[in-house]
Design an enzyme around this catalytic site. Structure first.
Site, PDB file in Angstrom:
ATOM      1  N   CYS A   1       0.847  -1.200   0.000  1.00 20.27           N
ATOM      2  CA  CYS A   1       0.000   0.000   0.000  1.00 20.27           C
ATOM      3  C   CYS A   1       0.885   1.255   0.000  1.00 20.27           C
ATOM      4  O   CYS A   1       1.581   1.503  -0.962  1.00 20.27           O
ATOM      5  CB  CYS A   1      -0.959  -0.039   1.188  1.00 20.27           C
ATOM      6  SG  CYS A   1      -2.356   1.070   1.015  1.00 20.27           S
TER       7      CYS A   1
ATOM      8  N   HIS B   1      -3.646  -5.698   0.874  1.00 22.03           N
ATOM      9  CA  HIS B   1      -3.041  -6.060   2.154  1.00 22.03           C
ATOM     10  C   HIS B   1      -3.124  -7.559   2.465  1.00 22.03           C
ATOM     11  O   HIS B   1      -4.005  -7.976   3.223  1.00 22.03           O
ATOM     12  CB  HIS B   1      -3.745  -5.302   3.279  1.00 22.03           C
ATOM     13  CG  HIS B   1      -3.531  -3.824   3.234  1.00 22.03           C
ATOM     14  ND1 HIS B   1      -2.467  -3.209   3.834  1.00 22.03           N
ATOM     15  CD2 HIS B   1      -4.242  -2.839   2.621  1.00 22.03           C
ATOM     16  CE1 HIS B   1      -2.532  -1.906   3.622  1.00 22.03           C
ATOM     17  NE2 HIS B   1      -3.593  -1.656   2.877  1.00 22.03           N
TER      18      HIS B   1
ATOM     19  N   GLU C   1      -1.408  -9.126   4.500  1.00 27.36           N
ATOM     20  CA  GLU C   1      -1.164  -9.306   5.939  1.00 27.36           C
ATOM     21  C   GLU C   1      -2.457  -9.307   6.746  1.00 27.36           C
ATOM     22  O   GLU C   1      -2.450  -9.690   7.917  1.00 27.36           O
ATOM     23  CB  GLU C   1      -0.207  -8.228   6.462  1.00 27.36           C
ATOM     24  CG  GLU C   1      -0.791  -6.828   6.627  1.00 27.36           C
ATOM     25  CD  GLU C   1      -0.746  -5.993   5.355  1.00 27.36           C
ATOM     26  OE1 GLU C   1      -0.589  -6.572   4.256  1.00 27.36           O
ATOM     27  OE2 GLU C   1      -0.878  -4.751   5.464  1.00 27.36           O
TER      28      GLU C   1
END
Lengths: 79, 232
Positions: free
Chosen positions: B87, B204, B206
């Site tokens: 990002c 994302h 994660e």
């Protein structure tokens, strides 16, 4: 001396902001507005007193930071 | 495996990144503030997490790219170090010249906060080894400037050298225009450096590493990293 750096999206790079402004102008009833492009102006107060040197300095600043030359073009004016 | 997460003023996704990294590596990553001028000895991976570093002043990532620690990160990458940017981290990598192109305002001008699907375009890298070529996975995206742009020459080079890591796609893997919500050129969601050790992507992964988060779609990226860095 003062330097003004004009930063604009490069020709061919999508400028959604400019497009949205164009649509809004149309909505306000302004006719005959073609393409709208939005950029920014950065004003610098420089200690340099030689216009040519001030311009060269501002151009170097534009290349290194003020503009991203992948997507933006710039022009410097000194006064 | 020693992981460093760089924190800039305005970074706000470092904790979710730390959770994913700790889950995969079994060790807490080192959080390093942007004013530091050196990476810890023995750093294996540097992660630039998401957020709005320096309030997105001037351009997203432009200020962070000039911060003291980024000179070290660039030197680390030049020595063959692994660097992951997610990002805002992707925006910073492009601004720092570690990856080509730039991230423009989303074509819709809207901030996009939703799940997206990505297709793995380049399996077998340190970041994608645990996916099959063409695999589709889900990840949240949350950005206002994720519209990747490179000029024709840059795009042609990325394609010729097979450096596109991920493309936005439908759940069935088709790379449609509708799936390309931010308007990125050629549906590009993530790209790699020529040595395959620097990766930048907008979504994302994660945030999907535990069933409690709603899925484990992103876990393969972290298990891939652990495996390739442990064997390095």
């Amino acid at each position: 001396m003062k330097a003004r750096v004009y930063v604009m999206p490069k020709a061919g790079v999508l400028d959604p902001q400019g497009k949205a402004i164009g649509h809004a102008l149309e909505g306000l009833g302004f006719a005959g507005v073609g393409e709208v492009r939005a950029g920014k102006v950065i004003e610098l107060d420089l200690a340099e007193t030689d216009p040519a040197k001030a311009k060269a300095l501002a151009e170097e600043m534009a290349r290194r930071l003020l503009a991203n030359t992948v997507i933006e073009s710039f022009r410097v004016e000194v006064a | 495996m020693k992981v460093v997460v760089v924190v800039f003023p305005g970074t706000n996704r470092e904790r979710d990144m730390a959770i994913a990294l700790e889950r995969a590596t079994g060790r807490k990553p080192v959080m390093l503030f942007h004013r530091e001028t050196a990476l810890p000895q023995g750093t294996d991976l540097v992660v630039l997490p998401g957020g709005f570093s320096y309030g997105d002043y001037l351009r997203c990532g432009a200020m962070a790219a000039q911060s003291p620690i980024m000179r070290e990160v660039a030197a680390f990458a030049a020595r063959g170090g692994h660097v992951l940017g997610v990002c805002n981290g992707f925006q910073i990598l492009c601004e720092a010249g570690l990856l080509p192109g730039a991230l423009l305002r989303n074509a819709s001008l809207r901030f996009l906060s939703m799940d997206c699907h990505m297709r793995v375009e380049r399996a077998g890298t340190p970041y994608t080894a645990h996916w099959q070529q063409g695999a589709v996975f889900r990840a949240p995206m949350a950005h206002g400037d994720g519209n990747w742009f490179g000029d024709d020459q840059t795009l042609a080079r990325l394609k010729a050298e097979n450096l596109v890591a991920f493309r936005y796609c439908e759940p069935d893997g088709r790379t449609t225009q509708a799936a390309n919500r931010n308007g990125a050129r050629d549906n590009i969601a993530g790209i790699l450096s020529p040595n395959l050790r620097v990766l930048g992507l907008m979504p994302h992964p994660e945030d999907y590493v535990d069933p409690l988060m709603g899925g484990t779609d992103g876990l393969p990226m972290f298990t891939s990293l652990v495996e390739s860095l442990a064997s390095a």
